[in-house]
Design a protein around this motif. Structure first.
Motif: not given
Length: 97
Positions: A1-25
């Motif tokens: 089994m392959i485990r895939h882990i990706v970590l992100f930082t936001a340019k603007d902390k106000a965009d974190i929810d939008q990032m989560i929405d985009g990644l939830s795709v």
């Protein structure tokens, strides 16, 4: 089994929810055994720079490659890349050698 882990930082902390929405795709791509997108709880005593975590499990390299080749993967990149500052990724084999 392959485990895939990706970590992100936001340019603007106000965009974190939008990032989560985009990644939830990514959770709708059928090739993962398990795929999670979550906000970092930020309660580590040494460092809390990471804002969002993507965690995936794949049966093999072929399934991981199919996931990364999927149209929804490209859609997620298109939505999240402008919002992120840093991205760190790691893939490793979790199966017994």
């Amino acid at each position: 089994m392959i485990r895939h882990i990706v970590l992100f930082t936001a340019k603007d902390k106000a965009d974190i929810d939008q990032m989560i929405d985009g990644l939830s795709v990514l959770t709708t791509i059928p090739h993962a055994r398990r795929l999670e997108v979550a906000r970092n709880r930020k309660n580590d005593q040494l460092g809390n720079d990471i804002d969002v975590v993507v965690y995936g499990e794949f049966d093999n390299e072929t399934e991981l490659a199919a996931y990364k080749a999927h149209d929804l993967y490209q859609e997620s990149i298109k939505r999240v890349r402008p919002l992120r500052e840093l991205r760190f990724a790691a893939d490793y084999n979790a199966s017994a050698e």
